[in-house]
Scaffold this motif. Sequence first.
Motif, mmCIF file in Angstrom:
data_model
loop_
_atom_site.group_PDB
_atom_site.id
_atom_site.type_symbol
_atom_site.label_atom_id
_atom_site.label_comp_id
_atom_site.label_asym_id
_atom_site.label_seq_id
_atom_site.Cartn_x
_atom_site.Cartn_y
_atom_site.Cartn_z
ATOM 1 N N TYR B 212 16.917 -83.315 -17.485
ATOM 2 C CA TYR B 212 16.848 -83.230 -16.210
ATOM 3 C C TYR B 212 18.239 -83.159 -15.258
ATOM 4 N N ASP B 213 19.188 -82.491 -16.307
ATOM 5 C CA ASP B 213 20.279 -82.858 -16.040
ATOM 6 C C ASP B 213 20.945 -81.742 -14.543
ATOM 7 N N SER B 214 20.934 -82.995 -13.297
ATOM 8 C CA SER B 214 20.860 -82.798 -12.390
ATOM 9 C C SER B 214 22.606 -81.907 -11.394
ATOM 10 N N ARG B 215 23.162 -82.351 -12.714
ATOM 11 C CA ARG B 215 25.076 -82.151 -11.991
ATOM 12 C C ARG B 215 25.372 -80.694 -11.701
ATOM 13 N N GLU B 216 24.910 -79.538 -12.009
ATOM 14 C CA GLU B 216 24.475 -78.549 -11.881
ATOM 15 C C GLU B 216 24.307 -77.809 -11.138
ATOM 16 N N GLY B 217 22.859 -78.579 -10.965
ATOM 17 C CA GLY B 217 22.428 -77.798 -8.873
ATOM 18 C C GLY B 217 21.528 -78.529 -9.560
ATOM 19 N N LEU B 218 20.384 -77.270 -9.046
ATOM 20 C CA LEU B 218 19.052 -78.728 -8.499
ATOM 21 C C LEU B 218 18.214 -77.612 -9.521
ATOM 22 N N VAL B 219 18.361 -77.381 -10.424
ATOM 23 C CA VAL B 219 17.655 -76.007 -11.541
ATOM 24 C C VAL B 219 18.022 -76.909 -12.683
ATOM 25 N N PRO B 220 17.388 -77.807 -13.485
ATOM 26 C CA PRO B 220 17.780 -78.227 -14.881
ATOM 27 C C PRO B 220 17.967 -77.291 -16.032
ATOM 28 N N PRO B 221 19.008 -77.162 -16.920
ATOM 29 C CA PRO B 221 18.008 -76.229 -17.813
ATOM 30 C C PRO B 221 17.581 -76.380 -18.949
ATOM 31 N N MET B 222 16.478 -75.885 -18.704
ATOM 32 C CA MET B 222 15.270 -76.001 -20.085
ATOM 33 C C MET B 222 15.480 -75.957 -21.891
ATOM 34 N N ALA B 223 15.546 -76.808 -22.652
ATOM 35 C CA ALA B 223 15.634 -76.468 -24.044
ATOM 36 C C ALA B 223 13.834 -76.716 -24.361
ATOM 37 N N VAL B 224 13.593 -75.378 -25.590
ATOM 38 C CA VAL B 224 12.307 -75.496 -26.246
ATOM 39 C C VAL B 224 11.899 -77.007 -27.598
ATOM 40 N N ALA B 225 10.798 -77.357 -27.524
ATOM 41 C CA ALA B 225 10.680 -77.554 -28.902
ATOM 42 C C ALA B 225 11.009 -77.055 -30.457
ATOM 43 N N GLY B 226 11.043 -78.163 -30.452
ATOM 44 C CA GLY B 226 11.945 -77.584 -31.915
ATOM 45 C C GLY B 226 12.738 -76.765 -32.278
ATOM 46 N N GLY B 227 13.962 -76.792 -31.148
ATOM 47 C CA GLY B 227 15.527 -76.383 -30.664
ATOM 48 C C GLY B 227 16.332 -77.442 -31.523
ATOM 49 N N GLY B 228 15.868 -78.535 -31.758
ATOM 50 C CA GLY B 228 16.917 -79.684 -32.627
ATOM 51 C C GLY B 228 17.034 -80.975 -31.205
ATOM 52 N N TYR B 229 16.695 -80.389 -29.713
ATOM 53 C CA TYR B 229 17.325 -81.461 -28.801
ATOM 54 C C TYR B 229 16.484 -82.252 -28.717
ATOM 55 N N ARG B 230 15.685 -82.749 -29.506
ATOM 56 C CA ARG B 230 14.804 -83.598 -29.621
ATOM 57 C C ARG B 230 14.773 -84.719 -28.344
ATOM 58 N N PHE B 231 14.657 -83.839 -27.375
ATOM 59 C CA PHE B 231 14.045 -84.472 -25.589
ATOM 60 C C PHE B 231 13.674 -85.640 -25.290
ATOM 61 N N HIS B 232 13.307 -85.686 -24.583
ATOM 62 C CA HIS B 232 11.996 -86.675 -24.165
ATOM 63 C C HIS B 232 11.671 -86.357 -22.786
#
Lengths: 279, 383, 89
Positions: B212-232
């Motif tokens: 939920y990186d809001s530094r670049e703007g109001l809509v944060p970039p979205m990773a996909v499951a299985g893409g290696g980003y290991r996000f929560h």
Amino acid sequence: MTKMLTVDTNPVDCYLRVDRIPHIWCAGCGIGPATGCFLRAIDRAELNPDKVAVVSGIGCSGRVAGYIKLDSFHTTHGRALPFATGLKLGNPELNVVVFSGDGDIVAIGGNHLIHSARRNIDMTVICINNFNYGMTGGQMGPTTPLDARSATSPYGNFEYPFNLPYLVAASGATYVARWTVLHLRELERSIAEALTKPGFSFIEVLGPCPTVYGRRNKLPRGMDEMRSYQERSVIRDGADPKDVELSLNGPIVVGKFVDIERPTLWDCYQQMLDRVTKP
Amino acid sequence: MSKDDALCGEFFMNGDTACAEGAISAGCRFFAGYPITPATEVAERMSERLPQVGGVFIQMEDEIASMNAILGASWTGVKAMTATSGPGFSLMMENLGLGVMLETPCVLANIQRAGPSTGLPTLVAQGDIMQARWGAHGHYEIVALVPDSPQEMFDLTITAFNLSEQYRVPVLLMADEAVGHMSEKVVMRRINQKELASRPRPKVVPEEYLPYDSREGLVPPMAVAGGGYRFHVTGLTHDDRGYPVMTAEAQDKLIRRLVDKIRLNAKNIIRLEEIGVDDAEVVVVSYGISARIARYAVQKARDEGIKAGLLRLITVWPFAEDRIRELAPKVKAFIVPEINYGQIVREVERCAAGKAKARLVPHMGGSVHLPETVLEAIREEAK
Amino acid sequence: MNLWRKPFDIDEKAPRPVKIHIDIDRCKGCGYCAEFCPRGVLKMTGELSYKGYDMVGVVDDGKCLGCGLCEAMCPEFGIYLIYEDKELK
């Protein structure tokens, strides 16, 4: 394998969001050991951790997703299974694991449980059964044994509980096992087996809930519950799931009860696609 | 199947079917649904079409599961939708909130029928407009589009997918039984890939990725499951890392952004159709099937020499506040025909702020307004 | 006749010199490790940690077989073994 072999950390730390540890679970909670078994089972099953997605619902067990450093989703109460269904069908390469509590997956999410088992969707469900709703302060639920006391059954529970392995096996699951968090080696092996087994795998893990369940049922410390598992557990692999009912003080039959082959939802979908695309 | 799987050409079809075809043209490849009148035809069409184009159709055990399944699918990078009506829409509300909280692009078509409860399952109403806005608990902003014809069922379904991808928000297609079941000519043009929006993707390596990186703007970039980003991600109030944070400060930061990403972009989201509004003394504000009746009434009023205009809300949410505020000092009255006992009229009244009258022409549902009812209201307000 | 044999996996299973690491930041003093250690290597000390939990201590790591049960059982991921012959493996 991406696992780091550094000497100074717990071997499972590579799969943990260590910046969030210590976790919120009480001293003696059974969710920690069950989580550890799952994390070690990832390596035992030789899975690519980047392709493992963990989904959980709400409650103490729902917090598992937040501590695991994999793609992890903390969804709404009871809805981990349909969310996981979307993940698995959206990307069948994912190894989808649902971590859930008994109240979450059997009460409010009970419908999704039987239907996921019926579809035989390829995923692994680790259901941590602590016999009550821990997060909300220890109310009775569909797994609370008859006569057990809880915040909402102060005179003893007067409802019959579910026998989870029987329920899930009857619904169509291809792998069904039950262990307690005392059976760490068996549990780890079982989870590893379930992770690589195609189809719907369900592992019930009995874990102590000293703070709100044990305290009301003459097992005030986690240790008391662990000792009671030690005394009451009987390992009976292959036992008929209908004979493994739990009671307040009776024997706890553990083991692998079901391990059968049946085409998964995705297999069946592919067969249907073949009919569509081949004239 | 070839890549070129969307239907093109002119067809005579009902709104529900056109909605399904719009979804296919928009690149939707996942549908989870549960049968309910009058939305079932969307699911039926999808069950036939998705296997042909290599997508996945699944009929879930209820609407709660359907809503969750499309959220899960969306996190694998697939465009996903569901379709339902009144009772099912109510069941989806909790997880619509999850979709908003996780900022998950998806489309939810509600082919409205009359309620409350089972109501009139086979007959038209527009009673879920406020539920669309406020149905899930907590404060949030949503995007809702209202088609007035099978053609728009096709076109706006594509728009809905684009907006949901662009703003990472569930988008509602608030159709109604009349539009859903009506058959008309639908022109399906070839949709160019460039016309289709897709969600912002992370540009950083996994170690630096914040869900939920809001530094670049109001809509944060979205990773996909299985893409290696290991996000929560979590439905709990969270920080940029996606970690739960149980404080008023975290809540403040998160809710402001969730609301502002829609509110501050309202101008880019809102779509209106205006007929004769510029010189109008009486403006009919309407949407969906009711707007078609209003269009006829406005035409008749003009024939009688009354300066009437039509402001058709294609986007009901976010509401076209600025346009109503702008028109209020110039007009005598706004007339709001809607198939409920007064929902959008409240918004019109709020924005008119006493500068112009806001008059409701209600209909409880089960059929549409008689054009004469709307015409009579125009005549009275023009006096 | 030789009635005994050397177990083929003896090298793998033989006790290895081990150091037990207890993470005091994570430990909540449930006592599982001490209770279930098959060799009595760990014991509750009766002292409180800086967080106010019962503390566990190593009595004698010479007795440790390196089975890793404490590591697996700890609900806090707070205890692990360091195999001192690791580099040799």
